[in-house]
Design a protein around this motif. Structure first.
Motif, PDB file in Angstrom:
ATOM      1  N   ASP A 193       0.824  -1.207   0.000  1.00  0.00           N
ATOM      2  CA  ASP A 193       0.000   0.000   0.000  1.00  0.00           C
ATOM      3  C   ASP A 193       0.859   1.258   0.000  1.00  0.00           C
ATOM      4  O   ASP A 193       1.681   1.468   0.904  1.00  0.00           O
ATOM      5  N   ASP A 194       0.693   2.093  -0.980  1.00  0.00           N
ATOM      6  CA  ASP A 194       1.389   3.384  -1.101  1.00  0.00           C
ATOM      7  C   ASP A 194       2.907   3.257  -1.196  1.00  0.00           C
ATOM      8  O   ASP A 194       3.624   4.258  -1.119  1.00  0.00           O
ATOM      9  N   TYR A 195       3.407   2.041  -1.362  1.00  0.00           N
ATOM     10  CA  TYR A 195       4.857   1.880  -1.541  1.00  0.00           C
ATOM     11  C   TYR A 195       5.139   1.095  -2.823  1.00  0.00           C
ATOM     12  O   TYR A 195       5.356   1.694  -3.872  1.00  0.00           O
ATOM     13  N   LEU A 199       5.792   2.468  -6.440  1.00  0.00           N
ATOM     14  CA  LEU A 199       7.175   2.332  -6.887  1.00  0.00           C
ATOM     15  C   LEU A 199       7.293   1.496  -8.162  1.00  0.00           C
ATOM     16  O   LEU A 199       8.110   1.814  -9.047  1.00  0.00           O
ATOM     17  N   GLU A 200       6.498   0.449  -8.278  1.00  0.00           N
ATOM     18  CA  GLU A 200       6.653  -0.466  -9.422  1.00  0.00           C
ATOM     19  C   GLU A 200       6.439   0.226 -10.770  1.00  0.00           C
ATOM     20  O   GLU A 200       7.289   0.097 -11.666  1.00  0.00           O
ATOM     21  N   PRO A 201       5.338   0.972 -10.963  1.00  0.00           N
ATOM     22  CA  PRO A 201       5.198   1.649 -12.262  1.00  0.00           C
ATOM     23  C   PRO A 201       6.264   2.704 -12.518  1.00  0.00           C
ATOM     24  O   PRO A 201       6.696   2.900 -13.657  1.00  0.00           O
ATOM     25  N   LEU A 206      11.393   3.964 -15.547  1.00  0.00           N
ATOM     26  CA  LEU A 206      12.792   4.395 -15.479  1.00  0.00           C
ATOM     27  C   LEU A 206      13.785   3.299 -15.858  1.00  0.00           C
ATOM     28  O   LEU A 206      14.977   3.579 -16.032  1.00  0.00           O
ATOM     29  N   ALA A 207      13.307   2.056 -15.994  1.00  0.00           N
ATOM     30  CA  ALA A 207      14.210   0.941 -16.291  1.00  0.00           C
ATOM     31  C   ALA A 207      14.888   1.073 -17.648  1.00  0.00           C
ATOM     32  O   ALA A 207      15.910   0.424 -17.901  1.00  0.00           O
ATOM     33  N   ALA A 218      16.449   1.540 -10.920  1.00  0.00           N
ATOM     34  CA  ALA A 218      15.104   1.101 -11.286  1.00  0.00           C
ATOM     35  C   ALA A 218      15.049  -0.420 -11.459  1.00  0.00           C
ATOM     36  O   ALA A 218      14.115  -1.084 -10.981  1.00  0.00           O
ATOM     37  N   GLN A 219      16.039  -0.979 -12.128  1.00  0.00           N
ATOM     38  CA  GLN A 219      16.047  -2.426 -12.364  1.00  0.00           C
ATOM     39  C   GLN A 219      16.236  -3.200 -11.063  1.00  0.00           C
ATOM     40  O   GLN A 219      15.633  -4.259 -10.860  1.00  0.00           O
TER      41      GLN A 219
END
Length: 245
Positions: A193-195, A199-201, A206-207, A218-219
């Motif tokens: 939740d909210d982390y 962060l994933e998208p 940025l990957a 990012a990776q």
């Protein structure tokens, strides 16, 4: 040309910079045998999600310590919005320098940050700054099982080789002169939740960034999330509620 800050690109504007939740912070706080503290320090506060919770719940000044000024700037903005700016003082400094600035701390709080100087080293370094009988509440990444999957072992062997079992951290705290009042393991939702869900998208975008340092961060973050999805039950963040002898 202005240098890119990979941390700011990935984490900028996020209220949570690591696993945790307001509910878990409050649960740990309310588990202490005392509800008033004169001098409170939040070590490695980041953007200060928990700092705001402490300021609201305790009604005293929280000294927020972090070595990354942009995080402290974000905390100041959030404190203004929350109406608790007068209760928060920010300090851009290294956590290991806390004893040179503060003494007779009643409550030293640190969520997910002690690993930067090592769990045992942090407890030892902070001890001189605590008053006799003072409290430390610190959350630390720990193995919850001694039979963790290989993928998790391999990932953390590279990223946090000093990671230990909860029982080992309890022993280290006791050897450092603290009484262990209790522990609390963050639930799975406190990671997502909210982390991770934010962060994933960001990390996915940025990957493929043109800057190598940004791509690498990012990776690595995407790999961390992948490991959590498959092996998250074998490790977690554990709150240790400690009292200095």
């Amino acid at each position: 040309m202005v240098a890119l800050d990979p941390l700011e690109l990935l984490f900028g504007g996020m209220g949570k910079l690591g696993p945790g939740s307001n509910a878990d912070t409050l649960q740990a706080l309310r588990s202490l045998p005392k509800d008033h503290f004169d001098l409170v320090v939040d070590a490695g506060c980041g953007a200060g999600r928990q700092t705001l919770v402490l300021a609201t719940a305790l009604g005293v000044t929280i000294h927020a310590v972090d070595s990354h000024q942009p995080f402290l700037d974000e905390l100041r903005r959030r404190a203004e919005d929350a109406g608790v700016a007068s209760r928060i003082q920010t300090h851009c400094m290294d956590m290991s320098d806390i004893p040179t600035v503060f003494s007779s701390i009643d409550l030293l709080w640190s969520e997910g940050a002690a690993y930067n100087i090592g769990f045992a080293d942090a407890l030892a370094q902070w001890a001189p700054a605590l008053r006799s009988g003072g409290f430390v509440v610190v959350s630390e990444l720990a193995w919850l099982s001694d039979a963790a999957p290989a993928a998790a072992r391999d990932f953390f062997r590279a990223g946090y080789p000093d990671m230990k079992l909860t029982t080992e951290n309890i022993r280290l705290a006791q050897e450092a002169g603290y009484r262990v009042l209790g522990t609390h393991t963050l639930p799975r939702a406190a990671w997502i939740d909210d982390y991770y869900e934010v962060l994933e998208p960001r990390a996915t975008t940025l990957a493929s960034h043109q800057d190598a340092a940004v791509r690498a961060l990012a990776q690595e973050t995407l790999k961390e999330i992948e490991v959590f999805e498959t092996a998250g039950d074998s490790y977690g963040y554990v709150f240790y509620l400690l009292q200095r002898s």
